[in-house]
Design an enzyme around this catalytic site. Structure first.
Site, PDB file in Angstrom:
ATOM      1  N   ASP A   1      10.538  -7.148  -1.514  1.00  0.00           N
ATOM      2  CA  ASP A   1       9.247  -7.672  -1.051  1.00  0.00           C
ATOM      3  C   ASP A   1       9.236  -9.169  -1.322  1.00  0.00           C
ATOM      4  O   ASP A   1       9.655  -9.612  -2.384  1.00  0.00           O
ATOM      5  CB  ASP A   1       8.091  -6.991  -1.822  1.00  0.00           C
ATOM      6  CG  ASP A   1       6.750  -7.163  -1.124  1.00  0.00           C
ATOM      7  OD1 ASP A   1       6.129  -6.154  -0.776  1.00  0.00           O
ATOM      8  OD2 ASP A   1       6.342  -8.323  -0.911  1.00  0.00           O
TER       9      ASP A   1
ATOM     10  N   ASN B   1      -5.370  -7.198  -1.782  1.00  0.00           N
ATOM     11  CA  ASN B   1      -4.387  -6.104  -1.852  1.00  0.00           C
ATOM     12  C   ASN B   1      -4.860  -4.990  -2.800  1.00  0.00           C
ATOM     13  O   ASN B   1      -4.423  -3.843  -2.688  1.00  0.00           O
ATOM     14  CB  ASN B   1      -3.038  -6.591  -2.401  1.00  0.00           C
ATOM     15  CG  ASN B   1      -2.345  -7.648  -1.560  1.00  0.00           C
ATOM     16  OD1 ASN B   1      -1.580  -8.445  -2.087  1.00  0.00           O
ATOM     17  ND2 ASN B   1      -2.601  -7.678  -0.258  1.00  0.00           N
ATOM     18  N   LEU B   2      -5.692  -5.347  -3.777  1.00  0.00           N
ATOM     19  CA  LEU B   2      -5.923  -4.446  -4.912  1.00  0.00           C
ATOM     20  C   LEU B   2      -6.738  -3.216  -4.530  1.00  0.00           C
ATOM     21  O   LEU B   2      -6.769  -2.239  -5.280  1.00  0.00           O
ATOM     22  CB  LEU B   2      -6.603  -5.197  -6.060  1.00  0.00           C
ATOM     23  CG  LEU B   2      -5.845  -6.428  -6.587  1.00  0.00           C
ATOM     24  CD1 LEU B   2      -6.601  -7.033  -7.762  1.00  0.00           C
ATOM     25  CD2 LEU B   2      -4.418  -6.096  -6.997  1.00  0.00           C
ATOM     26  N   GLN B   3      -7.377  -3.233  -3.371  1.00  0.00           N
ATOM     27  CA  GLN B   3      -8.153  -2.091  -2.871  1.00  0.00           C
ATOM     28  C   GLN B   3      -7.237  -0.899  -2.592  1.00  0.00           C
ATOM     29  O   GLN B   3      -7.677   0.233  -2.519  1.00  0.00           O
ATOM     30  CB  GLN B   3      -8.922  -2.570  -1.623  1.00  0.00           C
ATOM     31  CG  GLN B   3      -9.433  -1.535  -0.668  1.00  0.00           C
ATOM     32  CD  GLN B   3      -8.609  -1.514   0.621  1.00  0.00           C
ATOM     33  OE1 GLN B   3      -7.437  -1.922   0.610  1.00  0.00           O
ATOM     34  NE2 GLN B   3      -9.205  -1.054   1.700  1.00  0.00           N
TER      35      GLN B   3
ATOM     36  N   ASP C   1       4.700  -3.139   6.914  1.00  0.00           N
ATOM     37  CA  ASP C   1       3.530  -3.074   7.785  1.00  0.00           C
ATOM     38  C   ASP C   1       3.745  -3.889   9.060  1.00  0.00           C
ATOM     39  O   ASP C   1       2.796  -4.248   9.727  1.00  0.00           O
ATOM     40  CB  ASP C   1       2.285  -3.593   7.046  1.00  0.00           C
ATOM     41  CG  ASP C   1       2.437  -5.054   6.648  1.00  0.00           C
ATOM     42  OD1 ASP C   1       3.520  -5.623   6.871  1.00  0.00           O
ATOM     43  OD2 ASP C   1       1.461  -5.624   6.120  1.00  0.00           O
ATOM     44  N   ASN C   2       4.986  -4.198   9.390  1.00  0.00           N
ATOM     45  CA  ASN C   2       5.185  -5.004  10.604  1.00  0.00           C
ATOM     46  C   ASN C   2       6.362  -4.459  11.413  1.00  0.00           C
ATOM     47  O   ASN C   2       7.307  -3.875  10.867  1.00  0.00           O
ATOM     48  CB  ASN C   2       5.384  -6.481  10.258  1.00  0.00           C
ATOM     49  CG  ASN C   2       6.684  -6.727   9.548  1.00  0.00           C
ATOM     50  OD1 ASN C   2       7.732  -6.876  10.162  1.00  0.00           O
ATOM     51  ND2 ASN C   2       6.643  -6.739   8.217  1.00  0.00           N
TER      52      ASN C   2
ATOM     53  N   CYS D   1      -2.713  -6.914  11.081  1.00  0.00           N
ATOM     54  CA  CYS D   1      -3.059  -5.998   9.988  1.00  0.00           C
ATOM     55  C   CYS D   1      -3.933  -6.652   8.930  1.00  0.00           C
ATOM     56  O   CYS D   1      -4.642  -5.981   8.199  1.00  0.00           O
ATOM     57  CB  CYS D   1      -1.827  -5.382   9.352  1.00  0.00           C
ATOM     58  SG  CYS D   1      -0.392  -6.390   9.312  1.00  0.00           S
TER      59      CYS D   1
ATOM     60  N   LYS E   1       4.999  -9.678  -5.996  1.00  0.00           N
ATOM     61  CA  LYS E   1       4.809  -8.224  -6.104  1.00  0.00           C
ATOM     62  C   LYS E   1       6.007  -7.542  -6.762  1.00  0.00           C
ATOM     63  O   LYS E   1       5.839  -6.546  -7.469  1.00  0.00           O
ATOM     64  CB  LYS E   1       4.581  -7.619  -4.718  1.00  0.00           C
ATOM     65  CG  LYS E   1       3.233  -7.974  -4.117  1.00  0.00           C
ATOM     66  CD  LYS E   1       3.024  -7.276  -2.777  1.00  0.00           C
ATOM     67  CE  LYS E   1       1.710  -7.720  -2.162  1.00  0.00           C
ATOM     68  NZ  LYS E   1       1.496  -7.112  -0.829  1.00  0.00           N
TER      69      LYS E   1
ATOM     70  N   GLY F   1       0.803  -1.217   0.000  1.00  0.00           N
ATOM     71  CA  GLY F   1       0.000   0.000   0.000  1.00  0.00           C
ATOM     72  C   GLY F   1       0.834   1.264   0.000  1.00  0.00           C
ATOM     73  O   GLY F   1       0.571   2.197  -0.764  1.00  0.00           O
TER      74      GLY F   1
END
Ligand SMILES: [Zn+2]
Length: 281
Positions: A64, A72-74, A132-133, A191, A88, A43
């Site tokens: 990654d 994920n696509l949102q 994100d971690n 998350c 990714k 994101g």
């Protein structure tokens, strides 16, 4: 450096940079000569990669280890429906190749670990943390701080984001000056289930990309020593000063951490609660 370093296609592609006194042909050449490592192609990584590639940052490392998932696509807008199930790093690299052939992409298709982080960050001028971690966030902080590599920190949670930039200036704090330890595992929601407004990382990642470009150009005021809070629901931005802590375990006067191998990195996600920071002041 002269205008002649840029070929006619580049003069046209980057003309809106070149018109700016604070960028100009020399600034554009600095961007083309720069190498930036983006950790996380999710994101936050999506807009970071998009804008750094469009700006002509000449070498982009993308680290990654995940594959693209439908959920994920949102928000992870460099990946498309056809990319579900693919690494990714592959769809991110293809996105960059379509956008700007001036940019060389180094794909690092593995999790950043204690064993790999040193060599990885050494190859780049600037690091952007879009993970994100907590495990990776503290690992990146400690490795960059110990090596003197400047980096941008960004974090998102539900409707709120945080951004700051750490440099190798002697009075620059680090992430552990803000939050010395990660919260214990299980204290913050996972998350994958917590939810996040899809557009939120777009705003936060764009701010990180802006900081990266300014750091390369050596122009403007970075968020060094300042933590920017963004609340999408209130549509408010607040900045809190952050000071280097003399007792910081990594950048303080008597640091306990002089190698990432000294540390047990706890794996959890989300961001520390703002009230925790305010209670500390
Ligand atoms: Zn520190």
């Amino acid at each position: 450096m002269s205008d002649l370093d840029l070929d006619p296609t580049q003069l046209e592609r980057y003309s809106r940079h070149i018109f700016l006194d604070d960028v100009g042909p020399d600034g554009q050449q600095a961007l083309l000569d720069a190498s930036v490592l983006v950790i996380g192609a999710g994101g936050l990584g999506s807009p970071i990669i998009q804008y750094l590639a469009a700006a002509g940052v000449g070498t982009l490392g993308i680290a990654d280890d995940d594959d693209v998932e439908l959920s994920n696509l949102q928000r992870q807008i460099i990946h498309g429906d056809d990319d579900v199930g693919r690494p990714k790093v592959d769809s991110a690299a293809e996105y960059v190749a379509r956008l700007n052939p001036d940019v060389a992409v180094n794909k690092h298709h593995s999790r950043v670990t204690k064993d790999t982080v040193g060599e990885l960050i050494d190859a780049y001028d600037f690091v952007v943390d879009g993970t994100d971690n907590f495990a990776t966030r503290y690992l990146v902080n400690d490795a960059c701080t110990l090596a003197g590599v400047p980096f941008s920190h960004g974090a998102i949670f539900r409707f709120e984001g945080q951004v700051t930039t750490f440099t190798d200036a002697s009075d620059s704090p680090c992430y552990r000056c803000l939050f010395p330890e990660a919260p214990p595992d299980g204290v913050v929601p996972d998350c994958a289930t917590a939810g996040v407004l899809g557009v939120l990382p777009g705003t936060v990642g764009c701010i990180q990309a802006t900081e990266t470009v300014k750091a390369i150009l050596g122009r403007g005021e970075l968020l060094d020593g300042r933590l920017l809070f963004y609340d999408a629901m209130d549509m408010s931005f607040d900045t809190v000063e952050i000071a280097k802590r003399p007792d910081c375990p990594v950048c303080g006067d008597e640091p306990e951490i002089d190698s990432v191998h000294d540390v047990e990195y706890v794996d959890s996600c989300a961001v520390p609660d703002r009230t925790e920071l305010e209670a500390d002041d």
